[in-house]
Design a protein around this motif. Sequence first.
Motif, PDB file in Angstrom:
ATOM      1  N   ILE A  38      34.282  39.108  56.896  1.00  0.00           N
ATOM      2  CA  ILE A  38      35.407  40.039  56.776  1.00  0.00           C
ATOM      3  C   ILE A  38      36.219  39.965  58.054  1.00  0.00           C
ATOM      4  O   ILE A  38      35.681  40.122  59.156  1.00  0.00           O
ATOM      5  CB  ILE A  38      34.919  41.486  56.567  1.00  0.00           C
ATOM      6  N   TYR A  82      39.415  41.707  59.911  1.00  0.00           N
ATOM      7  CA  TYR A  82      40.280  42.884  59.864  1.00  0.00           C
ATOM      8  C   TYR A  82      41.302  42.760  60.982  1.00  0.00           C
ATOM      9  O   TYR A  82      40.944  42.599  62.150  1.00  0.00           O
ATOM     10  CB  TYR A  82      39.442  44.154  60.038  1.00  0.00           C
ATOM     11  N   ALA A 115      44.733  44.818  62.199  1.00  0.00           N
ATOM     12  CA  ALA A 115      45.401  46.083  61.838  1.00  0.00           C
ATOM     13  C   ALA A 115      46.830  45.868  61.351  1.00  0.00           C
ATOM     14  O   ALA A 115      47.289  46.540  60.432  1.00  0.00           O
ATOM     15  CB  ALA A 115      45.364  47.047  63.018  1.00  0.00           C
ATOM     16  N   THR A 148      49.012  38.661  54.995  1.00  0.00           N
ATOM     17  CA  THR A 148      47.576  38.348  54.920  1.00  0.00           C
ATOM     18  C   THR A 148      47.377  36.937  54.372  1.00  0.00           C
ATOM     19  O   THR A 148      46.487  36.226  54.815  1.00  0.00           O
ATOM     20  CB  THR A 148      46.801  39.357  54.045  1.00  0.00           C
ATOM     21  N   LEU A 208      40.299  38.901  54.203  1.00  0.00           N
ATOM     22  CA  LEU A 208      41.078  39.423  55.319  1.00  0.00           C
ATOM     23  C   LEU A 208      41.780  40.686  54.846  1.00  0.00           C
ATOM     24  O   LEU A 208      42.406  40.698  53.779  1.00  0.00           O
ATOM     25  CB  LEU A 208      42.095  38.383  55.802  1.00  0.00           C
ATOM     26  N   LEU A 209      41.626  41.743  55.660  1.00  0.00           N
ATOM     27  CA  LEU A 209      42.199  43.050  55.340  1.00  0.00           C
ATOM     28  C   LEU A 209      43.143  43.478  56.447  1.00  0.00           C
ATOM     29  O   LEU A 209      42.880  43.212  57.625  1.00  0.00           O
ATOM     30  CB  LEU A 209      41.091  44.098  55.323  1.00  0.00           C
ATOM     31  N   THR A 210      44.208  44.145  56.061  1.00  0.00           N
ATOM     32  CA  THR A 210      45.092  44.694  57.073  1.00  0.00           C
ATOM     33  C   THR A 210      45.556  46.087  56.667  1.00  0.00           C
ATOM     34  O   THR A 210      45.388  46.495  55.505  1.00  0.00           O
ATOM     35  CB  THR A 210      46.313  43.772  57.292  1.00  0.00           C
ATOM     36  N   GLU A 211      46.128  46.811  57.640  1.00  0.00           N
ATOM     37  CA  GLU A 211      46.726  48.120  57.326  1.00  0.00           C
ATOM     38  C   GLU A 211      48.182  47.981  56.926  1.00  0.00           C
ATOM     39  O   GLU A 211      48.699  48.788  56.149  1.00  0.00           O
ATOM     40  CB  GLU A 211      46.659  49.048  58.554  1.00  0.00           C
ATOM     41  N   LEU A 248      45.175  42.658  51.002  1.00  0.00           N
ATOM     42  CA  LEU A 248      43.947  41.878  51.088  1.00  0.00           C
ATOM     43  C   LEU A 248      44.197  40.438  50.671  1.00  0.00           C
ATOM     44  O   LEU A 248      44.965  40.189  49.745  1.00  0.00           O
ATOM     45  CB  LEU A 248      42.960  42.511  50.080  1.00  0.00           C
ATOM     46  N   ARG A 304      38.440  52.640  50.344  1.00  0.00           N
ATOM     47  CA  ARG A 304      37.106  52.045  50.473  1.00  0.00           C
ATOM     48  C   ARG A 304      36.439  51.852  49.130  1.00  0.00           C
ATOM     49  O   ARG A 304      35.914  50.794  48.820  1.00  0.00           O
ATOM     50  CB  ARG A 304      36.191  53.006  51.253  1.00  0.00           C
TER      51      ARG A 304
END
Length: 254
Positions: free
Chosen positions: A13, A15, A17, A22, A40-43, A66, A171
Amino acid sequence: RPLLKTALLGREIVYIASIDSTNNETKKLAAAGCVEGTILLTEEQHGGRGRLSRGWFSPFGKGIWLSVVLRPRFLPQEAPKCTLMTAVAVVKAIRKVTGIPCGIKWPNDILYQGKKLVGILTEMNAEMDAINHVVIGIGINVNIASEELPPDLAALATSLQIETGQPVSRRELLTVVLYELEQAYALVNTQGFDPILEQWRQLSVTLGQKVDVIGLNNRFSGVAVDIDRDGALLVDTPAGQERVIAGDVSIRPA
Ligand code: ADP
């Protein structure tokens, strides 16, 4: 991480921010050899993309922005299957977590009552006759309030919060999205594409609709009757059946 119910997706994972896109960053990870299942995750994305370089609105903390790396043993021309399989998985996840009876607009959007809740962008890297990697970008409008939508999206877009009237846990939804995508991918790998195709048909809002097909230099109308094994949309027109390939066309309800 302890929440994840997956073995493959989310093995790694990443991350970040805040990011341009992505998919752009994930394509670099994939080209550098990251494991299948890396996510890959972002805000927030500053340069989030739809197809044909259209923008994807991705405000901070309000969505699931994502990308997922797969290394499927499909032929390059079968890569659109990834989009169909992802759409099925995300619709199931949203229905499970929120109860919103959303559906799939061919090829890559998830809608509720005609408004876009989710965009999916599949990008492939292939050499010779084999896929090296596929990056699947998934943008889910989770907790965007209606007054936060830019004016040009107000009539086109919606979010889970807008439709349910309350905030939705990113989540929990992420966990279920990854679970459903892993199940769908396993199904394709063990049973071939037909079972997912059948689920896609059940969840589609496009089939049976009159559509306008708008290409770069042509345009026609007809009735969307089915999709074929490669994910192309079959449209009946007065002049016969057209086979529409994703990537270079938009469709609108006619
Ligand atoms: P299409 O609707 O032709 O499939 P794309 O899949 O390329 O378009 O998605 C890009 C389009 O989606 C943008 O041009 C814009 O109209 C719309 N859009 C951008 N951001 C969002 C968002 N967060 N939610 C819903 N729709 C969006």
